[in-house]
Every structure is written in structure tokens, then in C-alpha cells.
Design a protein around this motif. Structure first.
Motif, PDB file in Angstrom:
ATOM      1  N   GLN A 168      47.881  39.349  42.160  1.00 57.32           N
ATOM      2  CA  GLN A 168      47.620  37.976  41.808  1.00 57.32           C
ATOM      3  C   GLN A 168      48.793  36.901  42.419  1.00 57.32           C
ATOM      4  OE1 GLN A 168      45.322  36.674  39.721  1.00 57.32           O
ATOM      5  NE2 GLN A 168      44.578  38.801  39.732  1.00 57.32           N
ATOM      6  N   THR A 169      49.821  37.339  42.854  1.00 61.55           N
ATOM      7  CA  THR A 169      50.830  36.432  43.244  1.00 61.55           C
ATOM      8  C   THR A 169      50.435  36.323  44.641  1.00 61.55           C
ATOM      9  OG1 THR A 169      52.773  37.618  42.115  1.00 61.55           O
ATOM     10  CG2 THR A 169      53.205  36.155  43.840  1.00 61.55           C
ATOM     11  N   ALA A 170      50.002  37.263  45.438  1.00 64.31           N
ATOM     12  CA  ALA A 170      49.381  36.940  46.842  1.00 64.31           C
ATOM     13  C   ALA A 170      48.292  36.202  47.048  1.00 64.31           C
ATOM     14  CB  ALA A 170      49.111  38.374  47.639  1.00 64.31           C
ATOM     15  N   ARG A 171      47.506  36.368  45.966  1.00 63.44           N
ATOM     16  CA  ARG A 171      46.021  35.675  45.715  1.00 63.44           C
ATOM     17  C   ARG A 171      46.524  34.108  45.627  1.00 63.44           C
ATOM     18  NH1 ARG A 171      41.705  38.863  42.440  1.00 63.44           N
ATOM     19  NH2 ARG A 171      41.266  40.706  43.921  1.00 63.44           N
ATOM     20  N   LYS A 172      47.324  33.832  44.646  1.00 68.58           N
ATOM     21  CA  LYS A 172      47.738  32.559  44.419  1.00 68.58           C
ATOM     22  C   LYS A 172      48.379  31.684  45.636  1.00 68.58           C
ATOM     23  CE  LYS A 172      48.068  28.715  41.561  1.00 68.58           C
ATOM     24  NZ  LYS A 172      46.743  28.231  41.051  1.00 68.58           N
ATOM     25  N   ALA A 173      48.993  32.554  46.195  1.00 62.18           N
ATOM     26  CA  ALA A 173      49.887  31.996  47.464  1.00 62.18           C
ATOM     27  C   ALA A 173      48.791  31.772  48.565  1.00 62.18           C
ATOM     28  CB  ALA A 173      50.866  33.003  48.354  1.00 62.18           C
TER      29      ALA A 173
END
Length: 561
Positions: A402-407
């Protein structure tokens, strides 16, 4: 690998800008009523005579210096293909709001435009309302102006069905609802100038620290996003300098200054002994690069304000030679160093299915030859890490955490660039990523042909820079091609570039794909992205045409940054 390299070199040779159909590009020159210079009618395709105005009774036209207008129209005797249009409006020219708000007055105004067009043997009308809903030029306005502008263009079109109709628009594509009026308009002349005062350049091509929130390339992107087709888009260029002491057509006469050049924004300017910008201007080099940009972007042409005296002739000739006669634009060392080697991040998954991994390995080799690209097996989890790249190339893989997606979401929403291949489009319910469905511009995965096989593909449009130098059709190497439902073509923000030809049906020995529209390459104009539904197996880079497609897409995305 030798075969791949040979095809790569062929693709690079072919990707040099193609200037076919240069005669079809327009060069629009604004000629003013208050000057005496008689233009050379061979230097442009269109003259916009500036200005006429909405009259005091809001139901017709008042023309500045009609005798000069007759002189300009007479130039058509020396150039039989020259088009002369009457530009109505200009900065501080009002009464548009009152006229456009009334159906009776709009119709009367349109009828008078028809009268004037016939009386002066004009080729059309150019509306230069600066600007609907805005009173910054000291003119009246109402919140309904944008809607009424669309109605005005409709009424003008109804009474000028056989004539040209154009408009001049602010760089940011504001104040006009193009979705409701572009069908009536032949040309949109983007005023990509006066976008700043020193220390900012008023007409920089690309954004940088010397731009004040807007550049010419950003103006083009804003209009494309607003719904103006490339084949109707005309990019404006200034033939004057704008400095701390006002305007001039002779920057070379400014004293006690040093000439400077900005590698990123591709424009010249003058600085004082403290290094401060005191004047922004154009020269033959920067105008040539802008004209080459117009060609590369597949735009209808270029416009300039304004046709002046002989000291502007070198700039006018550059515009004429590149846009009308197809001469190549400048590709100097500084341009190549700053605009050709891009910052690319290549992401792949070595643990994916073997046919995807084989494609990914060859793709890494291919794209490393185009750029100094970094390679990762996972998407960074920081937006700042992504911001350093002009383009993120995803090879059959998507961000997982989810962190990579948000970035990645933040990177793209802030103007990042993306090239996605094949498996990156597998956006069914299992991905649990609603934003990506919106980003890709289509519905979930529906089906695909199986086993992988070559396919005859059709080029949907040659107006886009990615496809301008591709043949009408070609055979793409073997792949499994995904279909989506709903199709990306159902999305008004999507521009489909290539599709599987119906001549292939039924497609696959199991006849999984038997009919229907089948886009495989497209861009969602809300973002700087291209999805290419190719990328399965080890044969994808054996075809020079497909290599050229990949190269065009890569460079186009990078140049939007």
C-alpha cells in the motif's frame, strides 16, 4: 541479442522526426490594424487581422482601420492559398458578455459577421475574447460567460458553415468549455506567451525555475486535457521580448546586459551585471526548437504575435521553413544533452511467470540503450524517490504494498511519467486497487487470446506523436493480448493509438476472442502515461516497427515532463 541490437538501431534511425505533410501545417500570423508593414504573404498560411470589436449596440462588428484590412485581403492575389481572417476582441475589448448572454444579440452579431466576411472576401472569423467570466482586462463579465461562449461559437458556425472559425485562448486552457464547443471550431490558437515577467520567462518551452507556473509545453498539455484535438491545436509564439522596462522587438538594442540560455526551458534571456534576468525573448534557435516541438507533438501548427518589421524576419523565416516547408529543426548538442538522455526507472519481477521474465530481460536491454535507466525489482515506497525520474517503466509488474502504491499515485498525480507493459494492465478485482482502474482508463480484465500468437494491428490515429511515423498496419510479435470491459475507448479521457485488427478473428485456437473492439495501446490524457498491451515471450523485440512504437512512447512520455 545481436538481432535485438540491430532492430534497436533501425528503430533509432526511424524515430527521427518525420516531417511528411508539412504543407498541411498552418502558420497563423496576427497582423495589426495600427501598423503599416505589408506582410510577405508567402511566409504564412493564415493572417488574423487584429482587430474588430463588438459594437456599442452589442449586435454587430466595428472594424479598426478597414482600409488596412482591404490591403491585407489583397495579398491573396499574390498567394492564392492564403487565408485571411478577422480577429474580434483583444485585451481590453469588451461587450462580449452582454452580446453572448442574449440569443437575439448573438444571432444578430453572427449575422453581421457573415456580412463582413462576404463584404471583405474573408475566409473566417477569429474570436479573441479575453476572457469569458473574467474582468481583469477592464471588461464586463458574468459567471455565465463560459456557457454563453459555447452558444456564441454554435451560432457563428450556423451562419458561417463554409468559413473558418477559430479562437484565441489563455495558456492554461481556462474559461472555455471545450467539450461543448470544440465541434464548431477549426483552430484553437493558444496564447503561449505573456506567462510571466522577469525573473520569469514569458514563453519558456519547458517548465523550470524560470517559469511562473506555466510553460508552452504545459499549455499544450492543458488544452489536450481540456479536450482540444491535436489536429485543431495551434501553439502561439511571441516575436517580441518582455522585460522589466516593457516590450521590445529588438532585444539586441538593450544596453548593459549579457545574453544567457536556459538548457531546460530552451529559451534565451538577458541578464544584468548581477546575473538577474531583465528581459525574456526568443531567437532563431529557440523558435526553431519550438517549431520542432510542434512537429513532434503532431499539432496543427504554430501562431505568432505579431507580424512586425524586418528585424523579426529571421524568426518568421524559421517558422515558415520548418512548419510550411518541412525543414528539420535544430538538434544542437545542448538540446541532445538535456532532452534525449532521460532519467528512467525500470521495474520488473524476476519471480514472475517465465514468458513474462523473458520479455522483461530483453526489455531491460532495449531501454538501457535509450537512457541511463535504473533497474529495480520493486517499486520505491517514497514519492521523493520517484520524483527524480522522468518515466517509470513497469514491465509486467505493479506496486504491491500500500505504501508503494500511494507513492506511485502521488508521483503520477503530480505529473510523473509512466510506461506500462502487458501484465501491468491486469487490473481485475484481485488487485484491490481502485485508483489504478481510474488511472488505466478502462474496466477490469475480461479475456485474452491463447496461446500467444502474432496479430495484425491497426493504427487508430497518426495525429499522435507516438504513431505519426508508423504504417497503417503491421504484424505485432506473438503475445497474449488482453481485452477489458468496459473498453478504454468508452472513456472520454482515453486516446486509443493501436487496436487488434478485426481481420484476426477468431483469435486463438480456442476461439476465446471472437469479436469486438480490441484496443491494445492507449494513453489516458488525464495523466502522462502510455499502456502497451504487449510483453509476453522472447520474440517481442524482433520487429523494427514495434521497436519504433516502444521508442516513440518512451520518448514522448519523457518529453511531457
Amino acid at each position: 541479442m545481436k538481432c535485438i541490437l540491430n532492430n534497436f538501431l533501425l528503430a533509432i534511425a526511424l524515430v527521427l522526426p518525420v516531417l511528411a505533410n508539412a504543407q498541411e501545417r498552418v502558420v497563423v500570423a496576427y497582423v495589426t490594424s495600427w501598423t503599416n508593414t505589408i506582410p510577405d504573404p508567402t511566409e504564412m498560411t493564415h493572417i488574423n487581422y487584429a482587430f474588430a470589436h463588438v459594437n456599442d449596440s452589442f449586435d454587430g462588428l466595428r472594424i479598426d482601420n478597414p482600409d488596412r484590412l482591404r490591403q491585407i485581403v489583397a495579398l491573396k492575389q499574390r498567394n492564392k492559398t492564403l487565408k485571411v481572417m478577422l480577429s474580434v476582441g483583444g485585451w481590453g475589448s469588451g461587450r462580449f458578455s452582454e452580446m453572448a448572454a442574449s440569443e437575439k444579440l448573438r444571432r444578430a452579431f453572427a449575422k453581421d459577421c457573415r456580412r463582413v466576411v462576404d463584404q471583405f472576401a474573408l475566409d473566417g472569423i477569429d474570436i479573441d475574447w479575453e476572457y469569458p467570466t473574467q474582468s481583469s482586462a477592464g471588461i464586463s463579465s458574468t459567471p455565465e460567460d463560459t456557457k454563453n461562449f459555447s452558444l456564441l461559437m454554435r451560432d457563428l458556425r450556423s451562419l458561417l458553415p463554409d468559413k473558418l472559425l477559430s479562437c484565441a485562448t489563455v495558456a492554461g486552457a481556462l474559461y472555455v468549455d471545450f467539450a461543448n464547443c470544440i465541434e464548431y471550431i477549426d483552430m484553437v490558437n493558444v496564447m503561449a506567451y505573456d506567462m510571466g515577467n522577469p525573473p520569469y520567462h514569458h514563453s519558456a518551452l519547458y517548465p523550470s525555475e524560470i517559469t511562473n507556473g506555466m510553460s508552452s509545453s504545459q499549455a499544450v498539455k492543458a488544452h489536450l486535457k481540456a479536450g482540444v484535438p491535436r489536429q485543431k491545436l495551434v501553439m502561439g509564439m511571441p516575436l517580441y521580448g518582455r522585460g522589466v522596462d516593457g516590450y521590445t522587438t529588438r532585444p539586441d538594442t538593450v544596453k548593459h546586459v549579457i545574453s544567457a540560455w536556459h538548457d531546460q526551458s530552451m529559451v534565451p534571456f538577458l541578464v544584468n551585471d548581477k546575473g538577474e534576468m531583465v528581459m525574456a525573448h526568443e531567437n532563431e534557435h529557440s523558435i526553431g526548437i519550438k517549431c520542432q516541438y510542434i512537429v513532434n507533438q503532431g499539432l496543427l501548427g504554430g501562431m505568432y504575435w505579431e507580424y512586425g518589421d524586418d528585424n523579426q524576419k529571421p524568426l518568421r523565416r524559421v517558422i515558415c521553413n520548418i512548419l510550411m516547408h518541412g525543414e528539420p529543426g535544430p538538434y544542437p548538442a545542448d538540446y541532445a544533452a538535456n532532452r534525449v538522455r532521460f532519467r528512467a526507472l525500470l521495474i520488473w519481477d524476476p519471480s514472475a511467470e517465465p514468458d513474462h521474465v523473458e520479455f522483461d530481460k530483453q526489455a531491460l536491454y532495449f531501454f538501457h540503450k535509450l537512457s541511463y535507466g535504473d533497474t529495480r525489482t520493486q517499486c520505491p515506497e517514497s514519492t521523493d524517490s520517484l520524483k527524480q525520474y522522468d518515466v517509470v517503466v513497469m514491465l509486467n509488474t505493479l506496486p504491491h504494498s500500500q505504501t508503494a502504491r500511494k507513492a506511485f499515485e502521488n508521483y503520477m498525480e503530480q505529473g510523473g511519467g509512466w510506461l506500462g507493459f502487458h501484465g501491468t494492465g491486469y487490473n481485475d478485482a484481485n488487485t484491490h486497487w481502485p485508483w489504478f482502474n481510474q488511472f488505466l482508463g478502462c474496466g477490469p480484465f475480461l479475456c485474452n487470446n491463447w496461446p500467444p500468437q502474432p496479430a495484425l494491428v491497426d493504427v487508430d490515429t497518426h495525429h499522435h506523436p507516438i504513431t505519426r511515423n508508423l504504417p497503417e498496419e503491421f504484424v505485432a510479435p506473438a503475445s497474449e493480448f488482453y481485452q477489458f470491459s468496459p473498453s478504454p475507448r468508452a472513456n472520454k479521457d482515453v486516446e486509443v493509438l493501436l487496436s487488434i485488427s478485426p481481420k484476426n478473428y477468431p483469435f486463438g485456437i480456442k476461439d476465446i476472442v471472437t469479436h469486438g473492439d480490441f484496443p491494445i495501446v492507449w494513453t489516458n490524457t488525464r495523466y502522462n502515461m502510455v499502456y502497451l498491451n504487449m510483453g509476453h515471450g522472447d520474440q517481442a523485440f524482433i520487429d523494427a516497427t514495434q521497436n519504433l512504437l516502444f521508442t516513440n512512447a518512451f520518448r514522448w512520455v519523457c518529453l511531457q515532463r
